[in-house]
Enzyme design. Structure first.
Site, PDB file in Angstrom:
ATOM      1  N   TYR A  23     -10.801   4.672  -5.676  1.00  0.00           N
ATOM      2  CA  TYR A  23     -11.086   4.140  -7.018  1.00  0.00           C
ATOM      3  C   TYR A  23     -11.711   2.754  -6.981  1.00  0.00           C
ATOM      4  CZ  TYR A  23      -6.504   1.887  -6.399  1.00  0.00           C
ATOM      5  OH  TYR A  23      -5.446   1.172  -5.911  1.00  0.00           O
ATOM      6  N   GLU A  24     -11.653   2.097  -5.819  1.00  0.00           N
ATOM      7  CA  GLU A  24     -12.316   0.790  -5.741  1.00  0.00           C
ATOM      8  C   GLU A  24     -13.838   0.959  -5.691  1.00  0.00           C
ATOM      9  OE1 GLU A  24      -9.753  -2.197  -3.284  1.00  0.00           O
ATOM     10  OE2 GLU A  24      -9.232  -0.186  -2.600  1.00  0.00           O
ATOM     11  N   ASN A  79       8.131   5.844  -9.596  1.00  0.00           N
ATOM     12  CA  ASN A  79       8.280   6.261 -10.995  1.00  0.00           C
ATOM     13  C   ASN A  79       8.344   7.783 -11.063  1.00  0.00           C
ATOM     14  OD1 ASN A  79       5.237   5.617 -10.277  1.00  0.00           O
ATOM     15  ND2 ASN A  79       5.217   7.315 -11.737  1.00  0.00           N
ATOM     16  N   HIS A  86       0.825  -0.525 -13.296  1.00  0.00           N
ATOM     17  CA  HIS A  86       0.814  -0.957 -11.898  1.00  0.00           C
ATOM     18  C   HIS A  86       1.931  -1.964 -11.635  1.00  0.00           C
ATOM     19  CE1 HIS A  86      -0.709  -1.500  -7.906  1.00  0.00           C
ATOM     20  NE2 HIS A  86      -1.020  -2.768  -8.088  1.00  0.00           N
ATOM     21  N   HIS A 143      -1.760  -5.639  -2.202  1.00  0.00           N
ATOM     22  CA  HIS A 143      -2.392  -5.283  -0.931  1.00  0.00           C
ATOM     23  C   HIS A 143      -2.978  -6.551  -0.326  1.00  0.00           C
ATOM     24  CE1 HIS A 143      -2.305  -0.871  -1.238  1.00  0.00           C
ATOM     25  NE2 HIS A 143      -2.314  -1.090  -2.524  1.00  0.00           N
ATOM     26  N   HIS A 145      -9.093   2.084  -1.405  1.00  0.00           N
ATOM     27  CA  HIS A 145      -8.842   3.294  -2.188  1.00  0.00           C
ATOM     28  C   HIS A 145     -10.166   3.802  -2.734  1.00  0.00           C
ATOM     29  CE1 HIS A 145      -5.152   0.870  -2.425  1.00  0.00           C
ATOM     30  NE2 HIS A 145      -4.512   2.014  -2.461  1.00  0.00           N
ATOM     31  N   ALA A 147       2.907   4.313  -2.356  1.00  0.00           N
ATOM     32  CA  ALA A 147       3.724   4.376  -3.562  1.00  0.00           C
ATOM     33  C   ALA A 147       3.263   5.619  -4.316  1.00  0.00           C
ATOM     34  CB  ALA A 147       3.506   3.129  -4.408  1.00  0.00           C
ATOM     35  N   MET A 202      -2.605   7.985  -5.177  1.00  0.00           N
ATOM     36  CA  MET A 202      -4.050   7.747  -5.115  1.00  0.00           C
ATOM     37  C   MET A 202      -4.528   7.352  -3.722  1.00  0.00           C
ATOM     38  SD  MET A 202      -4.398   5.568  -8.638  1.00  0.00           S
ATOM     39  CE  MET A 202      -3.512   6.083 -10.123  1.00  0.00           C
ATOM     40  N   SER A 203      -3.755   7.709  -2.698  1.00  0.00           N
ATOM     41  CA  SER A 203      -4.169   7.293  -1.348  1.00  0.00           C
ATOM     42  C   SER A 203      -3.800   8.360  -0.330  1.00  0.00           C
ATOM     43  CB  SER A 203      -3.497   5.967  -0.982  1.00  0.00           C
ATOM     44  OG  SER A 203      -2.097   6.146  -0.868  1.00  0.00           O
ATOM     45  N   SER A 217       1.100  -0.177  -1.439  1.00  0.00           N
ATOM     46  CA  SER A 217       1.365  -1.192  -2.469  1.00  0.00           C
ATOM     47  C   SER A 217       2.790  -1.729  -2.418  1.00  0.00           C
ATOM     48  CB  SER A 217       1.190  -0.590  -3.872  1.00  0.00           C
ATOM     49  OG  SER A 217      -0.112  -0.177  -4.096  1.00  0.00           O
TER      50      SER A 217
HETATM   51  N1  HPA Z   1       0.434   8.481 -10.215  1.00  0.00           N
HETATM   52  C1  HPA Z   1      -0.542   8.127  -9.341  1.00  0.00           C
HETATM   53  N2  HPA Z   1      -0.385   7.173  -8.435  1.00  0.00           N
HETATM   54  C2  HPA Z   1       0.799   6.540  -8.386  1.00  0.00           C
HETATM   55  C3  HPA Z   1       1.847   6.845  -9.268  1.00  0.00           C
HETATM   56  C4  HPA Z   1       1.649   7.860 -10.238  1.00  0.00           C
HETATM   57  O1  HPA Z   1       2.521   8.201 -11.045  1.00  0.00           O
HETATM   58  N3  HPA Z   1       2.870   6.022  -8.959  1.00  0.00           N
HETATM   59  C5  HPA Z   1       2.467   5.257  -7.917  1.00  0.00           C
HETATM   60  N4  HPA Z   1       1.199   5.555  -7.565  1.00  0.00           N
END
Ligand code: HPA
Length: 268
Positions: free
Chosen positions: A79-80, A229, A241, A55, A77, A107, A205-206, A24
């Site tokens: 989750y898609e 973050n 996001h 993306h 991903h 990310a 998540m990847s 991302s």
């Molecule tokens: N959690 C899950 N996926 C993420 C995060 C997070 O804090 N930051 C970026 N992708």
């Protein structure tokens, strides 16, 4: 998969040695590819149609300091909720087109207060809490073994090169364990506390599915997280996001410098 590999190989002219998957907001690396040939994912059967902001969905083929690369901008991903082949095919197609090394980026949220937004973290190992393994189902022995080992999932030699490269460039590179969740909701603060006990340094998540598929077919893997973050419950604001994308852009410059220093070391 074979059809996608054929498109990659034919359009690249020369077999890519290194595949790179950009996460991302991390598209900057693709801009550094010399003499780029751009292929839209729609031209490669089985490749995903990315649905997430940040993306794009294209492969950029060319060279970085003489090393043939295929940079994939955009990934599927879990989750898609689409066809799991959208995660398997790009990795296997890179391998079939000749790649030997896969560089994964993502990310991620940090569980370490000292490794904040904008930091880079080399992944040393992972914890797969997605509940999914994309090797489940019939195994194609021509691609890889039924029970692949994941002891050196993140190649120790490549990790050394990443460290050396970061040191030479003066880029700070943390190291740690990446824990993958399925998403798409971010974690609860209680989950993050639990993940810390489990030994996680970052959460995202990847990446882990791609690593598993890559190790299965014999690719060596290096992976770097851009910390966007502090994980949920550790910072002031709830996660979003949009914030992830903004912080990814902030870290993307360092990531591009690191990868552009790293790839030339992968000559042979
Ligand atoms: N959690 C899950 N996926 C993420 C995060 C997070 O804090 N930051 C970026 N992708």
């Amino acid at each position: 998969m074979k059809a996608a590999a054929a498109v990659l190989a034919e359009r690249a002219g020369v077999a890519p040695r290194v595949g790179v998957v950009l996460g991302s907001g991390l598209g900057a690396v693709a801009d550094a590819v010399e003499d780029p040939v751009v292929i839209g994912y729609e031209e490669m059967p089985g490749f995903p149609r990315p649905t997430v902001a940040g993306h794009s969905g294209r492969a950029v083929l060319g060279r970085v300091a003489g090393v043939p690369v295929a940079v994939l901008q955009g990934r599927a991903h879990l989750y898609e909720g689409g066809d799991p082949d959208a995660l398997r095919v790009p990795v296997r197609a890179l391998r079939a087109a000749g790649a030997e090394i896969l560089v994964l980026t993502n990310a991620a949220g940090s569980l370490r207060p000292g490794v904040g937004p904008g930091s880079l973290m080399a992944i040393t190992d992972h914890i797969n809490l997605t509940g999914v393994n994309l090797l489940a189902g019939p195994n194609d022995d021509a691609i890889g073994p039924r029970f692949p080992a994941l002891r050196d999932a993140y190649d120790p030699g490549l990790l050394d090169e990443l460290r050396n490269c970061a040191r030479e460039l003066g880029v700070r590179l943390a190291e740690g364990v990446y824990l993958a969740v399925g998403g798409p909701s971010f974690e609860t603060p209680a989950e993050i506390r639990a993940f810390r006990v489990l030994g996680a340094d970052a959460v995202g998540m990847s990446t882990v599915q791609e690593t598993i598929v890559a190790r299965h077919c014999g690719l060596r893997v290096a992976a770097v997280s851009v910390i966007t973050n502090l994980a949920e419950g550790m910072g002031e604001e709830p996660l979003s996001h949009e914030q992830t994308l903004r912080a990814a852009e902030a870290g993307a410059g360092d990531l591009a410098r690191l990868l552009l220093g790293f790839i030339p070391r992968l000559q042979n």
